[in-house]
Motif scaffolding. Sequence first.
Motif, short mmCIF file in Angstrom:
data_model
loop_
_atom_site.label_atom_id
_atom_site.label_comp_id
_atom_site.label_asym_id
_atom_site.label_seq_id
_atom_site.Cartn_x
_atom_site.Cartn_y
_atom_site.Cartn_z
N UNK A 1 3.01 -30.68 -32.22
CA UNK A 1 4.19 -31.61 -32.28
C UNK A 1 5.37 -30.75 -32.12
N UNK A 2 5.26 -29.60 -32.84
CA UNK A 2 6.24 -28.62 -32.66
C UNK A 2 6.37 -27.83 -31.21
N UNK A 3 5.45 -27.62 -30.60
CA UNK A 3 5.36 -26.97 -29.30
C UNK A 3 5.70 -27.99 -28.43
N UNK A 4 5.39 -29.47 -28.53
CA UNK A 4 5.78 -30.44 -27.82
C UNK A 4 7.27 -30.54 -27.73
N UNK A 5 7.65 -30.63 -28.78
CA UNK A 5 9.24 -30.86 -28.79
C UNK A 5 10.00 -29.80 -28.29
N UNK A 6 9.24 -28.41 -28.72
CA UNK A 6 10.03 -27.43 -28.09
C UNK A 6 10.04 -27.44 -26.56
N UNK A 7 8.98 -27.89 -26.04
CA UNK A 7 8.89 -27.98 -24.74
C UNK A 7 9.76 -28.92 -24.12
N UNK A 8 9.98 -30.03 -24.67
CA UNK A 8 10.70 -31.08 -24.27
C UNK A 8 12.47 -30.62 -24.40
N UNK A 9 12.68 -29.87 -25.40
CA UNK A 9 13.98 -29.31 -25.28
C UNK A 9 14.09 -28.45 -24.37
N UNK A 10 13.20 -27.45 -23.95
CA UNK A 10 13.48 -26.68 -22.84
C UNK A 10 13.49 -27.38 -21.40
N UNK A 11 12.76 -28.51 -21.26
CA UNK A 11 13.08 -29.24 -20.39
C UNK A 11 14.45 -29.88 -20.10
N UNK A 12 14.85 -30.27 -21.08
CA UNK A 12 16.07 -30.92 -21.20
C UNK A 12 17.22 -29.94 -20.73
N UNK B 1 16.69 -27.17 -19.25
CA UNK B 1 16.75 -26.73 -17.67
C UNK B 1 17.19 -27.71 -16.87
N UNK B 2 17.05 -29.08 -17.16
CA UNK B 2 17.51 -30.00 -16.25
C UNK B 2 19.10 -30.00 -16.48
N UNK B 3 19.72 -29.84 -17.80
CA UNK B 3 21.44 -29.61 -17.85
C UNK B 3 21.52 -28.54 -16.97
N UNK B 4 21.06 -27.51 -17.03
CA UNK B 4 21.50 -26.35 -16.36
C UNK B 4 21.55 -26.45 -14.79
N UNK B 5 20.25 -27.35 -14.18
CA UNK B 5 20.45 -27.68 -12.86
C UNK B 5 21.53 -28.54 -12.73
N UNK B 6 21.65 -29.39 -13.35
CA UNK B 6 22.99 -30.45 -13.32
C UNK B 6 24.12 -29.57 -13.08
N UNK B 7 24.26 -28.68 -14.04
CA UNK B 7 25.49 -28.03 -14.04
C UNK B 7 25.65 -27.20 -12.54
N UNK B 8 24.59 -26.59 -12.24
CA UNK B 8 24.76 -25.97 -11.00
C UNK B 8 25.02 -26.69 -9.82
N UNK B 9 24.37 -28.05 -9.83
CA UNK B 9 24.63 -29.04 -8.57
C UNK B 9 26.08 -29.23 -8.70
N UNK B 10 26.78 -29.88 -9.91
CA UNK B 10 28.14 -30.07 -10.03
C UNK B 10 28.67 -28.91 -9.32
N UNK B 11 28.52 -27.72 -9.74
CA UNK B 11 29.41 -26.39 -9.38
C UNK B 11 29.40 -26.31 -7.86
N UNK B 12 28.12 -26.51 -7.26
CA UNK B 12 27.96 -26.60 -5.84
C UNK B 12 28.79 -27.81 -5.20
N UNK B 13 28.69 -28.69 -5.74
CA UNK B 13 29.74 -29.79 -5.05
C UNK B 13 31.13 -29.63 -5.29
N UNK B 14 31.42 -28.89 -6.21
CA UNK B 14 33.09 -28.46 -6.55
C UNK B 14 33.36 -27.31 -5.54
N UNK B 15 32.46 -26.51 -5.02
CA UNK B 15 32.62 -25.50 -4.28
C UNK B 15 32.87 -26.05 -2.58
#
Length: 68
Positions: A40-51, A53-67
């Motif tokens: 359970x701990x490893x699954x939740x840790x993996x989900x948090x890491x995935x989340x 990472x997806x926020x980081x990718x979204x932020x990079x996409x938003x930054x690219x669009x602003x540029x």
Amino acid sequence: MLTNIGIPGLILVLVLALIIFGPKKLPEIGRAIGQTLKEFKSSTKGMLEDHSQSEDEKKKTDDTVKDL
């Protein structure tokens, strides 16, 4: 909820578990619970890491669009 049990209540629960399951089954049950919590701990840790990472990718996409 569990904060009101105290030491005498905890001892009572452990004695009842020993009586119900017996001394041979308790280590098996403890091991199974430990493995379940570990998964359970490893699954939740993996989900948090995935989340994150997806926020980081979204932020990079938003930054690219602003540029553009």
